[in-house]
Scaffold this motif. Sequence first.
Motif, short mmCIF file in Angstrom:
data_model
loop_
_atom_site.label_atom_id
_atom_site.label_comp_id
_atom_site.label_asym_id
_atom_site.label_seq_id
_atom_site.Cartn_x
_atom_site.Cartn_y
_atom_site.Cartn_z
N TRP A 113 0.83 -1.21 0.00
CA TRP A 113 0.00 0.00 0.00
C TRP A 113 0.86 1.25 0.00
N SER A 114 1.91 1.26 0.82
CA SER A 114 2.79 2.43 0.89
C SER A 114 3.52 2.66 -0.44
N VAL A 120 0.22 7.51 1.66
CA VAL A 120 0.35 6.48 2.69
C VAL A 120 1.81 6.27 3.07
N GLY A 121 2.69 6.29 2.06
CA GLY A 121 4.11 6.14 2.34
C GLY A 121 4.65 7.26 3.22
N MET A 124 3.35 6.64 6.74
CA MET A 124 3.93 5.47 7.38
C MET A 124 5.36 5.69 7.85
N LYS A 125 6.11 6.53 7.13
CA LYS A 125 7.54 6.68 7.44
C LYS A 125 7.79 7.12 8.88
N GLU A 171 8.05 -2.13 0.67
CA GLU A 171 7.88 -0.88 -0.09
C GLU A 171 9.08 -0.62 -1.00
#
Length: 312
Positions: A113-114, A120-121, A124-125, A171
């Motif tokens: 997804w990321s 989203v990436g 998430m980071k 990712e």
Amino acid sequence: MDGFRIPIGDGIASAVDWAKDNLEGLLDVVAMVVRFLVDGLTDMLVATPFAVTVVLAALLAWYVRSWALALGTVISFFVILGMDLWVPAMQTLALVIVAAAVALAIAIPLGIWSARNDTVGAVMKPILDFMQTMPAMVYLIPAIVFFSIGVVPGLVATVIFSLPPGVRLTELGIRGVESETVEAGQAFGASSGQILRGIQLPLAMPTIMAGVNQVIMLALSMAVIAGMAGADGLGKLVVQAISTVDTGDGVEAGLGVVLLAVFLDRVTAALGNPHDYPGSLRNVLATRRLERRRAATAEAESASAPDQLVGA
């Protein structure tokens, strides 16, 4: 500035207390499932005869990597047995397998997804940075509040601690696939799901498997911390040795963890890069199959050559 304090800890403690009071049913279900999985796998590993386990592990090591790793696996397992640590080692292995499976079931979809969504990436980071840099023992505090003492808080803390590398490397692997390859799939009319399954995931598999390797290694490194929460296994023996200042027992339990770690590391690394190990049984068998096919093809071509000459 005297007296100035940001009550972050108080807010988190309140949130944990609220979750414990309002999500008791969900937490009970999670605890029941975790105990069922870990205890069931532990019982299966312990009930399996030692000789069978050693043979299967050695065959797996030979199949994916080399006969040398197979021999080393046999020696390592006999050392664990000789130190009378076989049952704790199987308890630790069961905990690691279940924790790694849960972590990967969460990490790989999040990583995909990321990779396919920049927003989203970006979100998430920092979350992954926080999860990776927070001291591992801190995760035990809310886990023990939620699930009391035992294997469940140890597994929950292990999952949280080992999850970030799986997300990051998944990712990285997906993003590392060349855009020209993806565009070629789009040009042939492949859907987004077909491109993911047929192009991106296969090409990203070595990187994803590196993430699997790291997840398993981090899960195993949490064995001692899980032992602090009361989880059975080698980690619990290390904690007991620390409390009694028993150097011998501590070194033996630690050596058991090391031997398991070496086996799991070498096997998972070989699964991600099969072509790097030509001496593996898998590659030897594949080479022999290819040679038989070539020989059969050459024989068929030589047999058809006279027929062609007669027809001419």
